[in-house]
Design an enzyme around this catalytic site. Structure first.
Site, PDB file in Angstrom:
ATOM      1  N   ARG A  67      74.391  46.405  93.965  1.00  0.00           N
ATOM      2  CA  ARG A  67      73.240  47.169  93.624  1.00  0.00           C
ATOM      3  C   ARG A  67      72.530  47.903  94.723  1.00  0.00           C
ATOM      4  NH1 ARG A  67      67.128  45.148  92.896  1.00  0.00           N
ATOM      5  NH2 ARG A  67      66.233  46.957  91.669  1.00  0.00           N
TER       6      ARG A  67
ATOM      7  N   ASN B 168      60.693  37.725  75.806  1.00  0.00           N
ATOM      8  CA  ASN B 168      60.286  36.380  75.572  1.00  0.00           C
ATOM      9  C   ASN B 168      58.950  36.515  74.726  1.00  0.00           C
ATOM     10  OD1 ASN B 168      62.314  34.482  76.536  1.00  0.00           O
ATOM     11  ND2 ASN B 168      62.131  35.552  78.413  1.00  0.00           N
TER      12      ASN B 168
ATOM     13  N   ARG C  77      51.608  45.523  90.928  1.00  0.00           N
ATOM     14  CA  ARG C  77      51.759  46.801  91.171  1.00  0.00           C
ATOM     15  C   ARG C  77      50.730  47.558  90.046  1.00  0.00           C
ATOM     16  NH1 ARG C  77      57.770  47.560  90.478  1.00  0.00           N
ATOM     17  NH2 ARG C  77      58.388  46.078  92.017  1.00  0.00           N
TER      18      ARG C  77
ATOM     19  N   GLY D 275      59.695  41.321  77.915  1.00  0.00           N
ATOM     20  CA  GLY D 275      60.225  42.118  76.766  1.00  0.00           C
ATOM     21  C   GLY D 275      61.118  41.174  75.736  1.00  0.00           C
TER      22      GLY D 275
ATOM     23  N   ASN E  36      73.623  41.746  95.307  1.00  0.00           N
ATOM     24  CA  ASN E  36      72.106  42.100  95.212  1.00  0.00           C
ATOM     25  C   ASN E  36      71.591  41.758  96.318  1.00  0.00           C
ATOM     26  OD1 ASN E  36      69.491  43.256  94.590  1.00  0.00           O
ATOM     27  ND2 ASN E  36      69.702  42.585  92.745  1.00  0.00           N
TER      28      ASN E  36
ATOM     29  N   MET F 218      52.955  36.571  83.725  1.00  0.00           N
ATOM     30  CA  MET F 218      52.370  36.724  82.535  1.00  0.00           C
ATOM     31  C   MET F 218      52.331  35.427  81.744  1.00  0.00           C
ATOM     32  SD  MET F 218      51.431  39.721  82.196  1.00  0.00           S
ATOM     33  CE  MET F 218      50.998  39.933  80.270  1.00  0.00           C
TER      34      MET F 218
ATOM     35  N   HIS G  14      61.989  48.093  79.524  1.00  0.00           N
ATOM     36  CA  HIS G  14      62.300  46.828  80.260  1.00  0.00           C
ATOM     37  C   HIS G  14      61.097  46.341  81.208  1.00  0.00           C
ATOM     38  CE1 HIS G  14      64.739  45.035  83.583  1.00  0.00           C
ATOM     39  NE2 HIS G  14      63.402  45.021  84.013  1.00  0.00           N
TER      40      HIS G  14
ATOM     41  N   ASN H 252      58.838  41.466  85.738  1.00  0.00           N
ATOM     42  CA  ASN H 252      57.828  41.407  86.739  1.00  0.00           C
ATOM     43  C   ASN H 252      57.495  42.896  87.150  1.00  0.00           C
ATOM     44  OD1 ASN H 252      56.001  40.515  88.702  1.00  0.00           O
ATOM     45  ND2 ASN H 252      57.530  40.230  90.296  1.00  0.00           N
TER      46      ASN H 252
ATOM     47  N   GLU I  15      72.135  42.987  84.009  1.00  0.00           N
ATOM     48  CA  GLU I  15      72.467  44.318  85.110  1.00  0.00           C
ATOM     49  C   GLU I  15      73.649  43.727  85.928  1.00  0.00           C
ATOM     50  OE1 GLU I  15      68.473  45.946  86.838  1.00  0.00           O
ATOM     51  OE2 GLU I  15      67.899  43.959  86.005  1.00  0.00           O
TER      52      GLU I  15
HETATM   53  N1  LIG Z   1      59.354  32.456  78.096  1.00  0.00           N
HETATM   54  C1  LIG Z   1      58.751  33.582  78.553  1.00  0.00           C
HETATM   55  N2  LIG Z   1      57.496  33.656  77.824  1.00  0.00           N
HETATM   56  C2  LIG Z   1      56.694  34.816  78.440  1.00  0.00           C
HETATM   57  N3  LIG Z   1      56.896  35.529  79.407  1.00  0.00           N
HETATM   58  C3  LIG Z   1      57.906  35.278  80.097  1.00  0.00           C
HETATM   59  C4  LIG Z   1      58.799  34.168  79.849  1.00  0.00           C
HETATM   60  N4  LIG Z   1      59.869  34.145  80.557  1.00  0.00           N
HETATM   61  C5  LIG Z   1      59.829  35.083  81.529  1.00  0.00           C
HETATM   62  N5  LIG Z   1      58.482  35.850  81.694  1.00  0.00           N
HETATM   63  C6  LIG Z   1      57.807  36.742  82.250  1.00  0.00           C
HETATM   64  O1  LIG Z   1      58.650  37.593  82.881  1.00  0.00           O
HETATM   65  C7  LIG Z   1      58.241  38.149  83.783  1.00  0.00           C
HETATM   66  C8  LIG Z   1      59.584  38.070  84.846  1.00  0.00           C
HETATM   67  O2  LIG Z   1      60.464  39.048  84.190  1.00  0.00           O
HETATM   68  P1  LIG Z   1      61.792  39.384  85.061  1.00  0.00           P
HETATM   69  O3  LIG Z   1      62.285  40.402  83.997  1.00  0.00           O
HETATM   70  O4  LIG Z   1      62.392  38.313  85.339  1.00  0.00           O
HETATM   71  O5  LIG Z   1      61.294  40.031  86.346  1.00  0.00           O
HETATM   72  P2  LIG Z   1      61.899  41.006  87.506  1.00  0.00           P
HETATM   73  O6  LIG Z   1      61.262  42.306  87.310  1.00  0.00           O
HETATM   74  O7  LIG Z   1      61.542  40.122  88.755  1.00  0.00           O
HETATM   75  O8  LIG Z   1      63.372  40.960  87.129  1.00  0.00           O
HETATM   76  C9  LIG Z   1      57.156  37.234  84.405  1.00  0.00           C
HETATM   77  O9  LIG Z   1      55.858  37.784  84.094  1.00  0.00           O
HETATM   78  C10 LIG Z   1      57.327  35.955  83.478  1.00  0.00           C
HETATM   79  O10 LIG Z   1      56.032  35.205  83.393  1.00  0.00           O
END
Ligand SMILES: Nc1ncnc2c1ncn2[C@@H]1O[C@H](COP(=O)(O)OP(=O)(O)O)[C@@H](O)[C@H]1O
Ligand SMILES: Nc1ncnc2c1ncn2[C@@H]1O[C@H](COP(=O)(O)OP(=O)(O)O)[C@@H](O)[C@H]1O
Lengths: 400, 400
Positions: free
Chosen positions: B91, B335, B241, B333, B7, B284, B208, B211, B385
């Protein structure tokens, strides 16, 4: 009580004169091409006959003076003297966060409407001109302002805040305000009256779909979300406005086409929507006609148009936690039955069952168009913004 | 079969090496700060130990060469020779309208990816660099491109066309494409596998949310709508965004703040979203922490964040004509259970009943979180992915 309702635009002044004892329209019409070559006043006589009087009308006060003179005219008039007019109700477009209901116009109110000019630079100034002209012509006449935005001031912050820097909200008031509030309020209350259900205990979606269009979610009598935003560009596909669009697509287009802010504004307000997508017309009747001829872009445009409405009904049902009442209004909502069919298709999962026999070919009538066993009552309610303005005016004055 | 998944971003190269006979990860890591001072390679050993190797890595080919050298390194490696790698899966972000599925990379394919650069000027060029670097290092190695956009190519025209002039679609390909396709496809198929239901006969919504975030409506195995658009700015509130916003508000802001297209792009991509609204962080977890401290802007941000997801679930349920399966994935989603609670609250009218006991505090596990009597099955499915890219690569090569 005789009430004059005025809707002053940048190049037009529309009016309706009401006898509120009978809720009857005494006179109605409007000036067009105000300030332009070929300006004229057009009005409808009680007989139904239409009269057009051409006249040079350079300014709002001249136009209003001319309208008033026909109201007392020997030939066309319905009043002996202007003193018979008890009050004036004005449509005012943008009340920002300053007005959550209609108000008696005072100097203080005028000051606040002036402060909202920034948010509606094309609309609030002519609204103000109308207010000042009336005060000059009939000094001291009671005037009331009815705002397009007021009904939506009950929205919760999570519905009106954009995902933009908070500082832009503080600095310029950038947030969702919503418009067509007078219409959404009127048709939702009217439907509850007709159905005999308590307005304060319903989950309602109102679809005001005309040349401009917006959808509103109303919970317990209060607007909780609406599709138009800071400006009337957001949401549905409209005559020439784009509605919802990827912000990233806009900076992409500006870059490619060398547009500045004014160019962008022109693109999204005047060259887009039904007109831009179909390359045919901004008028849905012409899109319907082109579909008859099998035009592919007309079919696409109609599908986009209907699909957006459908998605918002789903979104707002989720916001309301379920739906009791769905109302169609506006030129398209009242008349274009094929859009109502398309929007309500396959929506039984949320309780909508359209009575196709009632809906098909039905235009412009107040009518329930869902089946008796539909959980959601679906209605067409022709809107009447002017009557609502007149009623608000009456109500405010009678409280004084 | 050993497959390397790459990627390649503008300043990073992430990799995962799979032994597909066991669907096992043999090695994984990534280069960061590529082309910048302080660039380094970080990877995880089978023991779980993390290794960081600092090195000047000015270009993608140098970075990839360095990654490959560690794979065969005496101390860190898991391969004897690079010849053990059977194929590479890449990717690729934007396939425009040219790719509706993963493809074996040929010169013709490279030419088409080049043609899509305009649509993803920051992403497709580094993707291409990775492809060319691999071909230079291991000449003739089979390579496969897996596109973020491909899964969404099944959308009907009324879902992908904007309300903009049709000519802009013809001239520049301005339409909704959508992203995260590999993830939406993986989690939806995985959920059907786990539940033992036919993928081709389900109405599914996949959320999905990381971030970046997007929601997709999947009918009978095909994406029929998704929240991201021409660019990944549209839709949900994201880290930085803005997601959905009134186009009219953008021209308003540009005018007030004197922004040009580049300034607008910076505002909506980098200064908005969770960061812009909260003034706290784009992450988050930090918003959750600030809510614990009673921070009002953090509460507002969380509410806007959750409300947008909820509205899209309603909108897409309407598009699908009802819902069978709702899936949460991505960092948030998987966590942030409070978001799942908020989104599913008061959604019984469309058949969603969350099992709060199962959902509360549940992080990162594959699990059904709806009640047994919920009409809609709600699931958390951790996304993968890279595995999907490896599987696509394997499948394409085994067909040859
Ligand atoms: N254990 C957790 N509890 C709450 N939020 C989480 C947790 N782990 C990751 N996040 C949140 O998920 C987001 C990142 O998600 P990710 O899917 O890794 O992003 P990307 O779009 O960069 O792939 C961040 O906002 C992060 O705070
Ligand atoms: N009988 C009709 N059948 C179909 N469409 C109609 C009919 N009457 C009006 N419309 C459509 O309604 C739209 C104008 O609606 P209206 O509510 O008058 O607009 P505005 O937003 O300007 O108040 C136009 O697109 C017009 O084609």
């Amino acid at each position: 009580m005789i009430i004059l309702v005025l809707n002053c635009g940048s190049s037009s002044v529309k009016y309706k004169l009401f006898d509120m004892s009978k809720q009857e329209v005494m006179a109605q019409g409007g000036v067009e091409k105000l300030g332009l070559p070929g300006s004229f006043l057009k009005f409808t006589l009680p007989s139904g006959e239409k009269v057009v009087l051409e006249k040079e009308l350079p300014e709002h006060n001249v136009a209003i003076q001319f309208i008033l003179s026909t109201l007392t005219d020997n030939k066309y008039g319905c009043l002996k003297s202007l003193n018979e007019i008890d009050a004036v109700g004005h449509r005012v477009v943008h009340g920002g966060e300053k007005f959550s209901s209609s108000v008696r116009i005072t100097n203080e109110v005028i000051g606040k409407v002036v402060e909202c000019i920034d948010l509606a630079p094309l609309h609030n100034p002519p609204n103000l001109k109308g207010i000042r002209a009336m005060d000059a012509i009939i000094p001291g006449i009671p005037q009331v302002a009815v705002f397009d935005t007021a009904f939506h001031q009950t929205m919760p912050d999570y519905a009106y805040m954009y995902g933009l820097p908070y500082s832009l909200y503080k600095k310029y008031g950038i947030r969702r305000y919503g418009f067509h509030g007078t219409s959404h309020r009127f048709v939702s209350q009217r439907a509850c009256d007709v159905l005999g259900v308590p307005y304060e205990k319903q989950r309602i979606i109102t679809a005001h779909i005309g040349n401009g269009g917006s959808i509103t979610a109303i919970k317990d009598g209060k607007s909780i979300d609406t599709t138009m935003g800071l400006t009337p560009v957001e949401g549905l596909l409209m005559g020439t406005r784009c509605g919802d669009v990827d912000a990233g697509a806009l900076s992409f287009i500006m870059d490619k086409e060398g547009l500045n802010a004014a160019g962008l504004s022109d693109l999204i307000n005047k060259q887009s929507g039904v007109m831009g997508l179909s390359s045919i017309s901004s008028d849905m009747r012409e899109i319907e006609a082109a579909i008859e001829d099998g035009d592919k872009k007309a079919i696409l445009t109609m599908n986009v148009y209907n699909y957006r409405i459908k998605k918002y009904i789903g979104a707002y049902a989720a916001a309301l936690g379920g739906l009791d009442l769905l109302i169609f209004t506006g030129g398209v909502g009242e008349n274009q039955w094929s859009t109502r069919t398309a929007v309500c298709r396959d929506m039984e999962f949320m309780g909508i069952k359209l009575d196709e026999a009632k809906n098909d070919h039905m235009r412009g009538q107040e009518m329930i168009i869902s089946t008796p066993d539909s959980k959601v009552t679906v209605m067409v309610v022709p809107t009447d913004e002017e009557l609502t303005i007149a009623k608000d005016t009456l109500e405010i004055l009678s409280k004084e």
